[in-house]
Design a protein around this motif. Sequence first.
Motif, PDB file in Angstrom:
ATOM      1  N   TRP A  70       6.149  22.088  23.022  1.00  0.00           N
ATOM      2  CA  TRP A  70       5.077  21.772  22.084  1.00  0.00           C
ATOM      3  C   TRP A  70       3.839  21.318  22.827  1.00  0.00           C
ATOM      4  CZ3 TRP A  70       9.894  19.045  20.904  1.00  0.00           C
ATOM      5  CH2 TRP A  70      10.086  17.888  21.670  1.00  0.00           C
ATOM      6  N   ASP A  71       2.712  21.251  22.116  1.00  0.00           N
ATOM      7  CA  ASP A  71       1.444  20.867  22.732  1.00  0.00           C
ATOM      8  C   ASP A  71       1.245  19.360  22.734  1.00  0.00           C
ATOM      9  OD1 ASP A  71       0.017  23.602  23.089  1.00  0.00           O
ATOM     10  OD2 ASP A  71       0.803  23.659  21.042  1.00  0.00           O
ATOM     11  N   ARG A 119      13.743  22.582  16.963  1.00  0.00           N
ATOM     12  CA  ARG A 119      13.367  22.919  18.349  1.00  0.00           C
ATOM     13  C   ARG A 119      13.107  24.409  18.500  1.00  0.00           C
ATOM     14  NH1 ARG A 119      17.926  24.484  21.580  1.00  0.00           N
ATOM     15  NH2 ARG A 119      19.887  24.359  20.433  1.00  0.00           N
ATOM     16  N   HIS A 120      13.839  25.231  17.745  1.00  0.00           N
ATOM     17  CA  HIS A 120      13.594  26.669  17.799  1.00  0.00           C
ATOM     18  C   HIS A 120      12.286  27.025  17.090  1.00  0.00           C
ATOM     19  CE1 HIS A 120      17.345  27.817  19.689  1.00  0.00           C
ATOM     20  NE2 HIS A 120      18.035  27.123  18.795  1.00  0.00           N
ATOM     21  N   VAL A 121      12.017  26.379  15.955  1.00  0.00           N
ATOM     22  CA  VAL A 121      10.753  26.619  15.257  1.00  0.00           C
ATOM     23  C   VAL A 121       9.587  26.267  16.168  1.00  0.00           C
ATOM     24  CG1 VAL A 121       9.301  25.912  13.321  1.00  0.00           C
ATOM     25  CG2 VAL A 121      11.746  26.283  12.962  1.00  0.00           C
ATOM     26  N   ALA A 122       9.663  25.092  16.807  1.00  0.00           N
ATOM     27  CA  ALA A 122       8.591  24.663  17.708  1.00  0.00           C
ATOM     28  C   ALA A 122       8.387  25.663  18.842  1.00  0.00           C
ATOM     29  CB  ALA A 122       8.903  23.274  18.259  1.00  0.00           C
ATOM     30  N   ARG A 123       9.479  26.098  19.443  1.00  0.00           N
ATOM     31  CA  ARG A 123       9.372  27.041  20.565  1.00  0.00           C
ATOM     32  C   ARG A 123       8.767  28.363  20.124  1.00  0.00           C
ATOM     33  NH1 ARG A 123      12.480  31.085  21.605  1.00  0.00           N
ATOM     34  NH2 ARG A 123      14.208  30.303  20.313  1.00  0.00           N
ATOM     35  N   MET A 124       9.227  28.887  18.997  1.00  0.00           N
ATOM     36  CA  MET A 124       8.736  30.181  18.533  1.00  0.00           C
ATOM     37  C   MET A 124       7.246  30.126  18.205  1.00  0.00           C
ATOM     38  SD  MET A 124      11.988  31.261  16.144  1.00  0.00           S
ATOM     39  CE  MET A 124      13.601  31.552  16.867  1.00  0.00           C
ATOM     40  N   LEU A 125       6.823  29.062  17.549  1.00  0.00           N
ATOM     41  CA  LEU A 125       5.401  28.931  17.233  1.00  0.00           C
ATOM     42  C   LEU A 125       4.573  28.751  18.501  1.00  0.00           C
ATOM     43  CD1 LEU A 125       5.632  26.598  14.113  1.00  0.00           C
ATOM     44  CD2 LEU A 125       4.889  28.987  14.120  1.00  0.00           C
ATOM     45  N   HIS A 126       5.051  27.915  19.411  1.00  0.00           N
ATOM     46  CA  HIS A 126       4.332  27.677  20.663  1.00  0.00           C
ATOM     47  C   HIS A 126       4.219  28.963  21.479  1.00  0.00           C
ATOM     48  CE1 HIS A 126       3.889  26.310  24.889  1.00  0.00           C
ATOM     49  NE2 HIS A 126       3.107  25.399  24.351  1.00  0.00           N
ATOM     50  N   ASP A 127       5.320  29.707  21.558  1.00  0.00           N
ATOM     51  CA  ASP A 127       5.310  30.938  22.344  1.00  0.00           C
ATOM     52  C   ASP A 127       4.387  32.001  21.750  1.00  0.00           C
ATOM     53  OD1 ASP A 127       7.112  29.771  24.036  1.00  0.00           O
ATOM     54  OD2 ASP A 127       8.852  30.940  23.375  1.00  0.00           O
ATOM     55  N   GLY A 169       1.510  31.280  20.409  1.00  0.00           N
ATOM     56  CA  GLY A 169       0.132  30.848  20.568  1.00  0.00           C
ATOM     57  C   GLY A 169      -0.375  29.841  19.562  1.00  0.00           C
ATOM     58  N   HIS A 170       0.504  29.279  18.747  1.00  0.00           N
ATOM     59  CA  HIS A 170       0.085  28.289  17.767  1.00  0.00           C
ATOM     60  C   HIS A 170       0.177  26.888  18.364  1.00  0.00           C
ATOM     61  CE1 HIS A 170      -0.061  31.302  14.617  1.00  0.00           C
ATOM     62  NE2 HIS A 170       1.106  31.742  15.052  1.00  0.00           N
ATOM     63  N   ARG A 171      -0.706  26.018  17.920  1.00  0.00           N
ATOM     64  CA  ARG A 171      -0.682  24.638  18.398  1.00  0.00           C
ATOM     65  C   ARG A 171       0.388  23.868  17.633  1.00  0.00           C
ATOM     66  NH1 ARG A 171      -3.398  21.632  21.696  1.00  0.00           N
ATOM     67  NH2 ARG A 171      -3.414  19.359  21.457  1.00  0.00           N
ATOM     68  N   THR A 191      -3.051  23.602  13.491  1.00  0.00           N
ATOM     69  CA  THR A 191      -2.019  22.758  14.072  1.00  0.00           C
ATOM     70  C   THR A 191      -0.841  22.688  13.112  1.00  0.00           C
ATOM     71  OG1 THR A 191      -3.592  21.388  15.316  1.00  0.00           O
ATOM     72  CG2 THR A 191      -1.428  20.443  14.880  1.00  0.00           C
ATOM     73  N   VAL A 192       0.360  22.944  13.636  1.00  0.00           N
ATOM     74  CA  VAL A 192       1.572  22.901  12.831  1.00  0.00           C
ATOM     75  C   VAL A 192       2.369  21.673  13.231  1.00  0.00           C
ATOM     76  CG1 VAL A 192       3.658  24.097  12.129  1.00  0.00           C
ATOM     77  CG2 VAL A 192       1.640  25.422  12.779  1.00  0.00           C
ATOM     78  N   LEU A 193       2.677  20.836  12.258  1.00  0.00           N
ATOM     79  CA  LEU A 193       3.550  19.696  12.495  1.00  0.00           C
ATOM     80  C   LEU A 193       4.988  20.143  12.269  1.00  0.00           C
ATOM     81  CD1 LEU A 193       3.764  16.578  13.007  1.00  0.00           C
ATOM     82  CD2 LEU A 193       3.869  16.344  10.506  1.00  0.00           C
ATOM     83  N   VAL A 194       5.838  19.905  13.247  1.00  0.00           N
ATOM     84  CA  VAL A 194       7.245  20.265  13.140  1.00  0.00           C
ATOM     85  C   VAL A 194       8.065  18.989  13.071  1.00  0.00           C
ATOM     86  CG1 VAL A 194       9.202  21.423  14.231  1.00  0.00           C
ATOM     87  CG2 VAL A 194       6.918  22.443  14.362  1.00  0.00           C
ATOM     88  N   THR A 195       8.615  18.693  11.900  1.00  0.00           N
ATOM     89  CA  THR A 195       9.527  17.555  11.800  1.00  0.00           C
ATOM     90  C   THR A 195      10.902  17.997  12.283  1.00  0.00           C
ATOM     91  OG1 THR A 195      10.160  18.031   9.499  1.00  0.00           O
ATOM     92  CG2 THR A 195       8.230  16.636   9.845  1.00  0.00           C
TER      93      THR A 195
END
Length: 286
Positions: free
Chosen positions: A40-41, A14-22, A24-26, A2-6
């Motif tokens: 995000w999840d 928002r781009h970091v969150a989208r890229m990680l989510h896309d 397959g990362h939680r 699980t990656v916490l995005v502050t």
Amino acid sequence: MTVLVTGATGRAGRHVARMLHDSGHRVRAAVSDRAATGPWDEKVAFSFTDPGTWDAAFAGVDRMFLMRPPQIGNVRRDMLPALERARQLGVRRMVLLSLQGAEKNPVVPHHALEKWLRASGLEWTFVRAAFFMQNLSTTHAADIRDRDEIVLPAGRGRTAFVDVRDVAAVAALALAEEGHAGRAYTPTGSRALSYAEAAETLSAELGRPIRYVTAGPVRYWRSARRQGMPAAMTMVTLALYTTCRLGLAAGLTTDVPDLLGRPPIDFARFAHDERAAWVPSAVPRS
């Protein structure tokens, strides 16, 4: 994992969150607005200055995208206690959104964050971004949209502008892959521009003349504060534009192509993608 995005609703986060989510990362988004939505999840209410939000945000997290909120100037007091709690709860990797040259500039808050991370025993990566192109479509958008000018204390200095999407891609890579611990990257564009040259590109995109106006520190301070920029952020940005005026913000790297396998997004594409920010009819009037 699980990656916490502050800063998950911000320009980079928002781009970091989208890229990680896309990929397959939680993703757990740390937000201040409970109504926020995004790629995000899960989301959690979080503030670096509210200890009551820390445990829920950090529980079960092993990696974290760390971004300093613009309103925080004293990171030793207002951020480091939260980071220490994150370490206690098992966060083992932090990727910091830092600034180009922060390692040599003790005035900027990012310097203290880098110093703490180096001594923390955590896996750390510094993403020392050059000036965001998107500063012109957000922080300085009103001057361009309403007055056809860019007013900054940058003199004739050149800036290694970088698109925030490239910065986010480098940060997401360092969070998702192994082999980046203990590394400092400086994503930049492929060429350094003066603000006069940036104004020329905006003029071509918008079909009207945009001019660059060199402002002294006092004029810039008054203008920024009048537009609602917090005092702490105004001080940081003034320091950054001073480095540009002194010719210290023009250094280019190949980190973006080396890491991402493609050229950096150029300024003309940024201007085209963000043109709505500077078109008066595109902005509702109150």
